[in-house]
Scaffold this motif. Structure first.
Motif, PDB file in Angstrom:
ATOM      1  N   THR A   3       1.387  12.414 -73.915  1.00  0.00           N
ATOM      2  CA  THR A   3       0.224  12.974 -73.920  1.00  0.00           C
ATOM      3  C   THR A   3      -1.078  12.718 -73.248  1.00  0.00           C
ATOM      4  O   THR A   3      -1.268  11.212 -72.691  1.00  0.00           O
ATOM      5  N   LYS A   4      -1.396  13.204 -72.535  1.00  0.00           N
ATOM      6  CA  LYS A   4      -2.471  13.474 -71.285  1.00  0.00           C
ATOM      7  C   LYS A   4      -3.933  12.384 -72.401  1.00  0.00           C
ATOM      8  O   LYS A   4      -3.921  12.883 -73.652  1.00  0.00           O
ATOM      9  N   THR A   5      -4.638  11.450 -71.438  1.00  0.00           N
ATOM     10  CA  THR A   5      -5.773  11.258 -71.700  1.00  0.00           C
ATOM     11  C   THR A   5      -6.927  11.632 -70.838  1.00  0.00           C
ATOM     12  O   THR A   5      -6.800  10.635 -69.513  1.00  0.00           O
ATOM     13  N   ILE A   6      -8.304  11.761 -71.587  1.00  0.00           N
ATOM     14  CA  ILE A   6      -8.988  13.254 -70.964  1.00  0.00           C
ATOM     15  C   ILE A   6     -10.287  12.135 -71.126  1.00  0.00           C
ATOM     16  O   ILE A   6     -10.489  12.339 -72.391  1.00  0.00           O
ATOM     17  N   CYS A  27      -4.475  16.377 -77.335  1.00  0.00           N
ATOM     18  CA  CYS A  27      -4.756  14.965 -76.509  1.00  0.00           C
ATOM     19  C   CYS A  27      -5.554  13.881 -76.219  1.00  0.00           C
ATOM     20  O   CYS A  27      -6.428  13.954 -77.602  1.00  0.00           O
ATOM     21  N   GLU A  28      -5.187  13.435 -75.684  1.00  0.00           N
ATOM     22  CA  GLU A  28      -6.750  11.692 -76.032  1.00  0.00           C
ATOM     23  C   GLU A  28      -7.682  12.466 -75.751  1.00  0.00           C
ATOM     24  O   GLU A  28      -7.178  12.141 -74.094  1.00  0.00           O
ATOM     25  N   CYS A  68      -7.469   7.024 -68.467  1.00  0.00           N
ATOM     26  CA  CYS A  68      -7.508   8.844 -68.151  1.00  0.00           C
ATOM     27  C   CYS A  68      -6.761   8.884 -67.310  1.00  0.00           C
ATOM     28  O   CYS A  68      -7.039   8.604 -66.110  1.00  0.00           O
ATOM     29  N   ASP A  69      -6.306  10.108 -67.823  1.00  0.00           N
ATOM     30  CA  ASP A  69      -5.215  10.857 -66.348  1.00  0.00           C
ATOM     31  C   ASP A  69      -6.157  11.958 -65.226  1.00  0.00           C
ATOM     32  O   ASP A  69      -6.126  12.143 -64.743  1.00  0.00           O
ATOM     33  N   VAL A  70      -7.283  12.093 -66.396  1.00  0.00           N
ATOM     34  CA  VAL A  70      -7.925  13.259 -65.518  1.00  0.00           C
ATOM     35  C   VAL A  70      -9.586  12.968 -66.403  1.00  0.00           C
ATOM     36  O   VAL A  70      -9.895  12.797 -68.028  1.00  0.00           O
TER      37      VAL A  70
END
Length: 223
Positions: A3-6, A27-28, A68-70
């Motif tokens: 899961t992406k964390t944004i 998304c997180e 965070c990924d982004v």
């Protein structure tokens, strides 16, 4: 797939819309704003909603923004706040960083301080709406890169009853036809030859330079 964390910094209309949409797709989302009302409004939709100053490096570290990924720097009214937020994200080691700009000058500054991508939502939405209004035959465009796109379009009347070989779309428009949809509800047919005759109900799918083909369509020059 993990899961992406944004992170979304700034929870005005733009930032809140992004945070809500991302949350709907598992998304997180860490959502941050200085205004408590904005934080409370978004809290039911996101993983974490935090009140705080996005220009404060220590604060961003303490809330775990580096996980965070982004990060989207969604505040667009204060250039100083946006610049400091982008610089803080860079110091933390976040990549990519997407930033909102309200005008060309903001865009240039945010690019200069290290934003990976800078967008101007109002300008881009205006351009998109204008293009949609100008379209005569194009029904959909999916960009492959900055130059080429998959384009779906209805054939102009002058194409109906003529073969693909006769139309010679590769030479005229530098388009490679990859499929024919016989009526909108039908599946895409990729098994066709140069002798295929275009019907009025057909939808053609091809790969071409999007700007070039769009100009032909807008100016009604598809012949």
């Amino acid at each position: 797939m993990a899961t992406k964390t944004i992170g979304v910094l700034g929870l005005g209309v733009f930032g809140s819309s992004i945070a809500k949409e991302l949350s709907e797709f598992d998304c997180e989302v860490i959502a941050v704003d200085l205004d408590l009302n904005n934080v409370e409004r978004i809290e039911p939709y996101v993983t974490e909603a935090i009140q705080g100053d996005i220009t404060d490096l220590d604060f961003l570290k303490n809330i775990g923004l580096e996980n965070c990924d982004v990060v989207v720097v969604a505040t667009g009214t204060s250039l100083e706040a946006s610049v400091l937020a982008v610089m803080n994200c860079k110091k933390i080691g976040i990549n990519p960083i997407i930033a909102k700009a309200k005008n060309k000058m903001f865009m240039e500054v945010l690019n200069a301080v290290g934003a990976t991508t800078v967008i101007r939502p109002e300008k881009e939405m205006g351009e998109r709406l204008a293009k949609n209004l100008l379209r005569r035959h194009i029904t959909d465009i999916v960009d492959l890169d900055d130059q080429f796109a998959v384009i779906e379009f209805f054939p102009p009347k002058r194409w109906i009853g003529r073969s693909l070989e006769e139309l010679n779309l590769r030479k005229r428009y530098e388009m490679n036809v990859i499929g024919i949809r016989r009526k909108p509800e039908r599946k895409l047919d990729v098994s066709f030859g140069p002798n295929y005759i275009i019907a009025e109900s057909d939808i053609i799918v091809g790969i071409a330079e999007s700007e070039v083909f769009e100009q032909y369509d807008y100016l009604n020059k598809l012949k």
